[in-house]
Motif scaffolding. Sequence first.
Motif, PDB file in Angstrom:
ATOM      1  N   LYS A  37      31.012   5.274 -24.223  1.00  0.00           N
ATOM      2  CA  LYS A  37      31.547   4.953 -25.469  1.00  0.00           C
ATOM      3  C   LYS A  37      31.324   3.343 -25.818  1.00  0.00           C
ATOM      4  N   TRP A  38      31.033   2.582 -24.807  1.00  0.00           N
ATOM      5  CA  TRP A  38      30.943   1.024 -25.091  1.00  0.00           C
ATOM      6  C   TRP A  38      29.342   1.137 -25.662  1.00  0.00           C
ATOM      7  N   VAL A  39      28.474   1.758 -24.915  1.00  0.00           N
ATOM      8  CA  VAL A  39      27.318   1.972 -25.254  1.00  0.00           C
ATOM      9  C   VAL A  39      26.818   2.010 -26.595  1.00  0.00           C
ATOM     10  N   LEU A  40      27.764   3.387 -26.902  1.00  0.00           N
ATOM     11  CA  LEU A  40      27.487   3.692 -28.421  1.00  0.00           C
ATOM     12  C   LEU A  40      27.915   2.873 -29.524  1.00  0.00           C
ATOM     13  N   VAL A  41      29.038   2.175 -29.032  1.00  0.00           N
ATOM     14  CA  VAL A  41      29.427   1.267 -30.108  1.00  0.00           C
ATOM     15  C   VAL A  41      28.395   0.150 -30.093  1.00  0.00           C
ATOM     16  N   VAL A  42      27.964  -0.415 -28.922  1.00  0.00           N
ATOM     17  CA  VAL A  42      26.932  -1.359 -29.255  1.00  0.00           C
ATOM     18  C   VAL A  42      25.540  -0.829 -29.890  1.00  0.00           C
ATOM     19  N   ALA A  43      25.210   0.259 -29.721  1.00  0.00           N
ATOM     20  CA  ALA A  43      24.085   0.886 -30.463  1.00  0.00           C
ATOM     21  C   ALA A  43      24.368   0.871 -31.641  1.00  0.00           C
ATOM     22  N   GLY A  44      25.500   1.633 -32.191  1.00  0.00           N
ATOM     23  CA  GLY A  44      25.764   1.866 -33.580  1.00  0.00           C
ATOM     24  C   GLY A  44      25.851   0.318 -34.432  1.00  0.00           C
ATOM     25  N   VAL A  45      26.305  -0.863 -33.738  1.00  0.00           N
ATOM     26  CA  VAL A  45      26.415  -2.159 -34.378  1.00  0.00           C
ATOM     27  C   VAL A  45      24.926  -2.544 -34.396  1.00  0.00           C
ATOM     28  N   LEU A  46      24.142  -2.411 -33.458  1.00  0.00           N
ATOM     29  CA  LEU A  46      22.661  -2.860 -33.525  1.00  0.00           C
ATOM     30  C   LEU A  46      21.808  -2.210 -34.440  1.00  0.00           C
ATOM     31  N   GLY A  47      22.274  -0.770 -34.637  1.00  0.00           N
ATOM     32  CA  GLY A  47      21.461  -0.131 -35.635  1.00  0.00           C
ATOM     33  C   GLY A  47      21.674  -0.562 -37.228  1.00  0.00           C
ATOM     34  N   MET A  48      23.171  -0.770 -37.281  1.00  0.00           N
ATOM     35  CA  MET A  48      23.382  -1.302 -38.443  1.00  0.00           C
ATOM     36  C   MET A  48      22.910  -2.721 -38.879  1.00  0.00           C
ATOM     37  N   PHE A  49      22.689  -3.470 -37.830  1.00  0.00           N
ATOM     38  CA  PHE A  49      21.833  -4.533 -37.815  1.00  0.00           C
ATOM     39  C   PHE A  49      20.482  -4.483 -38.420  1.00  0.00           C
ATOM     40  N   ILE A  50      19.772  -3.509 -37.550  1.00  0.00           N
ATOM     41  CA  ILE A  50      18.350  -3.329 -37.864  1.00  0.00           C
ATOM     42  C   ILE A  50      18.140  -2.864 -39.422  1.00  0.00           C
ATOM     43  N   CYS A  51      19.062  -1.981 -39.665  1.00  0.00           N
ATOM     44  CA  CYS A  51      19.018  -1.278 -41.083  1.00  0.00           C
ATOM     45  C   CYS A  51      19.135  -2.314 -42.226  1.00  0.00           C
ATOM     46  N   GLY A  52      20.270  -3.279 -41.971  1.00  0.00           N
ATOM     47  CA  GLY A  52      20.288  -4.442 -42.904  1.00  0.00           C
ATOM     48  C   GLY A  52      19.147  -5.251 -42.612  1.00  0.00           C
ATOM     49  N   GLY A  78      26.372   9.040 -38.944  1.00  0.00           N
ATOM     50  CA  GLY A  78      26.333  10.392 -38.523  1.00  0.00           C
ATOM     51  C   GLY A  78      26.367  10.047 -37.124  1.00  0.00           C
ATOM     52  N   GLY A  79      25.792   9.228 -36.345  1.00  0.00           N
ATOM     53  CA  GLY A  79      25.687   9.345 -34.974  1.00  0.00           C
ATOM     54  C   GLY A  79      27.038   8.848 -34.364  1.00  0.00           C
ATOM     55  N   LEU A  80      27.386   7.708 -35.321  1.00  0.00           N
ATOM     56  CA  LEU A  80      28.859   7.185 -34.652  1.00  0.00           C
ATOM     57  C   LEU A  80      29.671   8.139 -34.744  1.00  0.00           C
ATOM     58  N   THR A  81      29.884   8.938 -35.796  1.00  0.00           N
ATOM     59  CA  THR A  81      30.932  10.045 -36.488  1.00  0.00           C
ATOM     60  C   THR A  81      30.905  10.965 -35.284  1.00  0.00           C
ATOM     61  N   LEU A  82      29.849  11.504 -34.905  1.00  0.00           N
ATOM     62  CA  LEU A  82      29.777  12.718 -33.828  1.00  0.00           C
ATOM     63  C   LEU A  82      30.036  12.061 -32.378  1.00  0.00           C
ATOM     64  N   ALA A  83      29.885  10.719 -32.164  1.00  0.00           N
ATOM     65  CA  ALA A  83      30.140  10.216 -31.033  1.00  0.00           C
ATOM     66  C   ALA A  83      31.583   9.918 -31.004  1.00  0.00           C
ATOM     67  N   ALA A  84      32.334   9.662 -32.080  1.00  0.00           N
ATOM     68  CA  ALA A  84      33.864   9.599 -32.286  1.00  0.00           C
ATOM     69  C   ALA A  84      34.655  10.746 -32.190  1.00  0.00           C
ATOM     70  N   VAL A  85      34.143  11.987 -32.656  1.00  0.00           N
ATOM     71  CA  VAL A  85      34.691  13.266 -32.542  1.00  0.00           C
ATOM     72  C   VAL A  85      34.116  14.067 -31.443  1.00  0.00           C
ATOM     73  N   GLY A  86      33.199  13.633 -30.891  1.00  0.00           N
ATOM     74  CA  GLY A  86      32.718  14.311 -29.669  1.00  0.00           C
ATOM     75  C   GLY A  86      33.474  15.348 -28.832  1.00  0.00           C
ATOM     76  N   ALA A  87      34.674  14.430 -28.360  1.00  0.00           N
ATOM     77  CA  ALA A  87      35.442  14.971 -27.599  1.00  0.00           C
ATOM     78  C   ALA A  87      36.124  16.247 -28.122  1.00  0.00           C
ATOM     79  N   THR A  88      36.783  15.979 -29.281  1.00  0.00           N
ATOM     80  CA  THR A  88      37.444  16.961 -29.956  1.00  0.00           C
ATOM     81  C   THR A  88      36.481  17.998 -30.217  1.00  0.00           C
ATOM     82  N   ILE A  89      35.217  17.959 -30.507  1.00  0.00           N
ATOM     83  CA  ILE A  89      34.368  18.887 -30.898  1.00  0.00           C
ATOM     84  C   ILE A  89      34.087  19.927 -29.680  1.00  0.00           C
ATOM     85  N   VAL A  90      33.895  19.057 -28.432  1.00  0.00           N
ATOM     86  CA  VAL A  90      33.750  19.867 -27.138  1.00  0.00           C
ATOM     87  C   VAL A  90      35.087  20.646 -26.805  1.00  0.00           C
TER      88      VAL A  90
END
Length: 95
Positions: A37-52, A78-90
């Motif tokens: 989860k920590w890696v996904l949060v860091v990747a999400g922030v980095l992805g937003m920085f790259i897009c910006g 979409g990736g962050l949303t999937l990561a956030a609800v991943g446990a619920t979906i599984v």
Amino acid sequence: MAVLEAAPVPTPLVPDPTPVPIPGLAPVAETFLAWGKWVLVVAGVLGMFICGGMMILGRRNRSATAVDGAAGIPWVLGGLTLAAVGATIVGVVVR
């Protein structure tokens, strides 16, 4: 109607036990998932920085770069949303 009520209920052919953690492995699994989860949060922030950054750099005479940056935002969200609800979906699929 009485025949239907008296008919036996079919049982599933495959047993369906509830999930049970392996003894001693639950804390390791929780740590691994927390790291993921920590890696996904860091990747999400980095992805937003790259897009910006792409949108900023593509402002003048590089409109394709700006468009690519803007098009990347829904993918990051979409990736962050999937990561956030991943446990619920599984949990829903496994049940």
